[in-house]
Design an enzyme around this catalytic site. Structure first.
Site, PDB file in Angstrom:
ATOM      1  N   CYS A 154       3.329   8.499   0.942  1.00  0.00           N
ATOM      2  CA  CYS A 154       3.862   7.505   1.774  1.00  0.00           C
ATOM      3  C   CYS A 154       4.162   6.331   1.250  1.00  0.00           C
ATOM      4  CB  CYS A 154       3.004   7.290   3.053  1.00  0.00           C
ATOM      5  SG  CYS A 154       3.411   6.263   4.033  1.00  0.00           S
TER       6      CYS A 154
ATOM      7  N   CYS B 241       5.992  -4.872  15.906  1.00  0.00           N
ATOM      8  CA  CYS B 241       5.351  -3.989  17.129  1.00  0.00           C
ATOM      9  C   CYS B 241       3.731  -4.489  17.245  1.00  0.00           C
ATOM     10  CB  CYS B 241       5.424  -2.357  16.593  1.00  0.00           C
ATOM     11  SG  CYS B 241       7.264  -2.055  16.111  1.00  0.00           S
TER      12      CYS B 241
ATOM     13  N   CYS C 253       6.035  -6.968   7.576  1.00  0.00           N
ATOM     14  CA  CYS C 253       7.181  -6.456   8.141  1.00  0.00           C
ATOM     15  C   CYS C 253       7.502  -7.353   9.317  1.00  0.00           C
ATOM     16  CB  CYS C 253       6.629  -4.941   8.982  1.00  0.00           C
ATOM     17  SG  CYS C 253       8.201  -4.352   9.832  1.00  0.00           S
TER      18      CYS C 253
ATOM     19  N   CYS D 285      -1.133   6.017   9.765  1.00  0.00           N
ATOM     20  CA  CYS D 285      -0.047   5.295  10.272  1.00  0.00           C
ATOM     21  C   CYS D 285      -0.559   4.043  11.090  1.00  0.00           C
ATOM     22  CB  CYS D 285       0.764   6.161  11.457  1.00  0.00           C
ATOM     23  SG  CYS D 285       1.310   7.503  10.920  1.00  0.00           S
TER      24      CYS D 285
ATOM     25  N   CYS E 148       0.809  -2.070  15.653  1.00  0.00           N
ATOM     26  CA  CYS E 148       0.755  -1.970  14.238  1.00  0.00           C
ATOM     27  C   CYS E 148       0.203  -2.930  13.393  1.00  0.00           C
ATOM     28  CB  CYS E 148       2.398  -1.957  13.730  1.00  0.00           C
ATOM     29  SG  CYS E 148       2.502  -1.712  12.262  1.00  0.00           S
TER      30      CYS E 148
ATOM     31  N   GLU F 257       0.845  -1.232   0.081  1.00  0.00           N
ATOM     32  CA  GLU F 257      -0.016   0.051  -0.088  1.00  0.00           C
ATOM     33  C   GLU F 257       0.937   1.327   0.021  1.00  0.00           C
ATOM     34  OE1 GLU F 257      -2.848  -0.595   3.087  1.00  0.00           O
ATOM     35  OE2 GLU F 257      -4.126  -1.677   1.756  1.00  0.00           O
TER      36      GLU F 257
HETATM   37  N1  SAH Z   1       8.725   0.611  10.217  1.00  0.00           N
HETATM   38  C1  SAH Z   1       8.879   1.822  10.087  1.00  0.00           C
HETATM   39  C2  SAH Z   1       8.297   2.535   9.292  1.00  0.00           C
HETATM   40  C3  SAH Z   1       6.589   2.374   9.139  1.00  0.00           C
HETATM   41  S1  SAH Z   1       5.796   2.599  10.650  1.00  0.00           S
HETATM   42  C4  SAH Z   1       8.755   2.277  11.700  1.00  0.00           C
HETATM   43  O1  SAH Z   1       8.236   1.660  12.453  1.00  0.00           O
HETATM   44  O2  SAH Z   1       9.506   3.405  12.003  1.00  0.00           O
HETATM   45  C5  SAH Z   1       5.511   4.372  10.572  1.00  0.00           C
HETATM   46  C6  SAH Z   1       5.073   4.977  11.900  1.00  0.00           C
HETATM   47  O3  SAH Z   1       3.744   4.494  12.311  1.00  0.00           O
HETATM   48  C7  SAH Z   1       6.131   4.541  12.936  1.00  0.00           C
HETATM   49  O4  SAH Z   1       6.427   5.638  13.892  1.00  0.00           O
HETATM   50  C8  SAH Z   1       5.138   3.861  13.900  1.00  0.00           C
HETATM   51  O5  SAH Z   1       5.555   3.606  15.404  1.00  0.00           O
HETATM   52  C9  SAH Z   1       3.751   4.287  13.725  1.00  0.00           C
HETATM   53  N2  SAH Z   1       2.660   3.433  13.967  1.00  0.00           N
HETATM   54  C10 SAH Z   1       2.554   1.866  13.654  1.00  0.00           C
HETATM   55  N3  SAH Z   1       1.363   1.702  13.962  1.00  0.00           N
HETATM   56  C11 SAH Z   1       0.599   2.743  14.477  1.00  0.00           C
HETATM   57  C12 SAH Z   1      -0.923   2.794  14.795  1.00  0.00           C
HETATM   58  N4  SAH Z   1      -1.511   1.693  14.868  1.00  0.00           N
HETATM   59  N5  SAH Z   1      -1.164   3.983  15.077  1.00  0.00           N
HETATM   60  C13 SAH Z   1      -0.183   5.187  14.920  1.00  0.00           C
HETATM   61  N6  SAH Z   1       0.939   5.197  14.587  1.00  0.00           N
HETATM   62  C14 SAH Z   1       1.426   3.859  14.171  1.00  0.00           C
HETATM   63 FE1  SF4 Z   2       7.021  -2.670  11.273  1.00  0.00          FE
HETATM   64 FE2  SF4 Z   2       5.013  -1.639  11.919  1.00  0.00          FE
HETATM   65 FE3  SF4 Z   2       6.702  -1.876  13.535  1.00  0.00          FE
HETATM   66 FE4  SF4 Z   2       7.147  -0.044  11.601  1.00  0.00          FE
HETATM   67  S1  SF4 Z   2       5.620  -0.086  13.364  1.00  0.00           S
HETATM   68  S2  SF4 Z   2       8.495  -1.864  12.324  1.00  0.00           S
HETATM   69  S3  SF4 Z   2       6.096  -1.239   9.901  1.00  0.00           S
HETATM   70  S4  SF4 Z   2       5.735  -3.412  12.630  1.00  0.00           S
END
Ligand code: SAH
Ligand code: SF4
Length: 407
Positions: free
Chosen positions: A145, A156, A152, A381, A159, A95
């Site tokens: 974006c 996390c 991934c 995000c 996410c 995406e």
């Molecule tokens: N993998 C990289 C970039 C993609 S995620 C990273 O983690 O930095 C981009 C941003 O979205 C990151 O700062 C992450 O902490 C945030 N993010 C992930 N899941 C989210 C959610 N459900 N709500 C708000 N921010 C989120």
């Molecule tokens: Fe991967 Fe989501 Fe963590 Fe970014 S926030 S490193 S996309 S699992």
């Protein structure tokens, strides 16, 4: 294995030169091909009219294609954000999100360039009215974006992309190709050799699906291709969850975007519970690695901090965060958690978010609340996941290609 071995889009100038050499062609043919791929963003060999017909036919016979990834679905948010499902040659999809900004209003795209532009706009609006240049209608700028991997591996807990697991890395052509496909859809003309007088201002954030620093070489190769389009690296921001070897390599890079780091917690215990990667590299090690980056003029490091109600959003957490980053040239981007199905978190109350921000600002550290973009279409995000695989399909509607950014 390269999923699209015969795609021309993604090859660097030296690689194109080798290819042309193999076909007994002079080096300037490689330069013409390069110009067609990255400046004109052609989608088929037939469009490359600078190359002789016989050469185009030879490339076709050899199986070469331009090989741009294809937008197969699009959804548009009430706030103008558009989310695309983009398909690669092997059928894998990622995406990509388009976030237009037309009104000089509050930014929600995560890019540093956007904030600088806001200051420029404020200055411009102080000029006498007669000197005011008309604003091209309807958008002056937009942020894309970009995804770096299919899925991934970092896991996390907050996410949605994490739920996919990792399927594969994207190639340089597939990373830069998302940008080309989206720019083509919107008929965007960047500053080019054609002497475009009002180039669109495009910012890129590598904050889509995947962890760019776990696909480091391809990510950096994509950045180099994108600078040829041309999008300067000063308009790009990459976000990492804190992959140390990647940060150390990034510090040595001559062409590099700005850096955002997903800190998301103020101590190791909380961070471990939401970002298991902390067990491998703790916060102290992460901050030390960041100190090796030679920051450029007017550059700072952005710490992203996803606020999870009851988990990391108390004023005590804010104080810990201040202690961690004080003395660093940095700013904090607060992101209110965007919800996903079956996830054990909740959004913090608005009052708590403001109090958290005020506390950090009071310590002299710039803190912004990132406005969620495209939440209604799952484009915000952490909501990027191949929507076709969501248990309850999101309201993905096909929309007609738009002409939004005048060149
Ligand atoms: N993998 C990289 C970039 C993609 S995620 C990273 O983690 O930095 C981009 C941003 O979205 C990151 O700062 C992450 O902490 C945030 N993010 C992930 N899941 C989210 C959610 N459900 N709500 C708000 N921010 C989120
Ligand atoms: Fe991967 Fe989501 Fe963590 Fe970014 S926030 S490193 S996309 S699992």
């Amino acid at each position: 294995m390269d999923p699209s071995p015969k795609a021309l889009f993604g090859l660097s100038l030296p690689e194109l030169t080798n290819l042309m050499k193999g076909l007994n062609q002079p080096p300037y043919r490689a330069a013409q091909l390069h110009e067609a791929l990255y400046r004109q963003r052609v989608t088929s060999l037939d469009e490359i009219t600078t190359l002789p017909l016989a050469l185009r036919e030879q490339l076709k016979i050899d199986g070469y294609t331009v090989g741009l990834p294809e937008i197969v679905q699009a959804a548009k948010s009430v706030d103008g954000t558009e989310r695309y499902l983009i398909r690669m040659a092997d059928g894998e999809t990622v995406e990509t999100v388009w976030m237009p900004d037309g009104d000089g209003g509050e930014r929600g795209d995560g890019s540093q360039a956007a904030e600088e532009e806001e200051k420029e706009d404020a200055l411009a609006s102080e000029q006498p009215a007669a000197e005011h240049k008309p604003v091209p209608f309807p958008y002056r700028r937009s942020t894309i974006c970009v995804s770096s991997q299919v899925g991934c591996a970092v896991n996390c807990q907050f996410c949605l992309t994490a739920k996919l697991g990792i399927r594969r890395n994207l190639t340089p052509g597939e990373i830069a190709g998302q940008v080309a496909a989206v720019l083509n859809r919107h008929h965007v003309e960047l500053g080019s050799s054609r002497g475009n007088p009002t180039p669109a201002r495009i910012n890129l954030v590598f904050m889509g699906m995947g962890e760019p620093f776990l696909n480091y070489a391809n990510f950096i190769a994509a950045v180099r291709l994108l600078t040829q389009m041309p999008i300067p690296e000063s308009r790009m921001t990459v976000s990492t969850s804190g992959i140390l070897p990647g940060i150390l390599d990034f510090a040595k890079e001559s062409v590099r975007p700005k850096l955002a780091v997903s800190l998301n917690a103020s101590n190791d215990q909380v961070r471990e519970s939401i970002m298991p990667i902390t067990r491998k590299w703790n916060i102290a090690a992460l901050l030390e690695a960041l100190s090796t980056i030679p920051l450029r003029n007017r550059e700072w490091i952005t710490f992203e901090y996803v606020l999870l109600g009851g988990v990391n959003d108390s004023l005590q957490h804010a104080d810990e965060l201040i202690a961690l980053v004080s003395g660093m040239r940095c700013k904090i981007n607060l992101i209110v958690w965007n919800s996903g199905p079956n996830m054990p978190f909740h959004e913090p109350p608005q009052s708590g978010v403001s109090a958290f921000q005020k506390r950090i600002m009071a310590a002299g550290i710039p803190a912004y609340i990132r406005r969620p973009r495209g939440r209604d279409i799952y484009a915000a995000c952490g909501q990027l996941k191949r929507t076709v695989e969501l248990p309850e399909p999101a309201p993905l509607v096909e929309i007609a290609p738009a002409a939004t950014l005048p060149g």
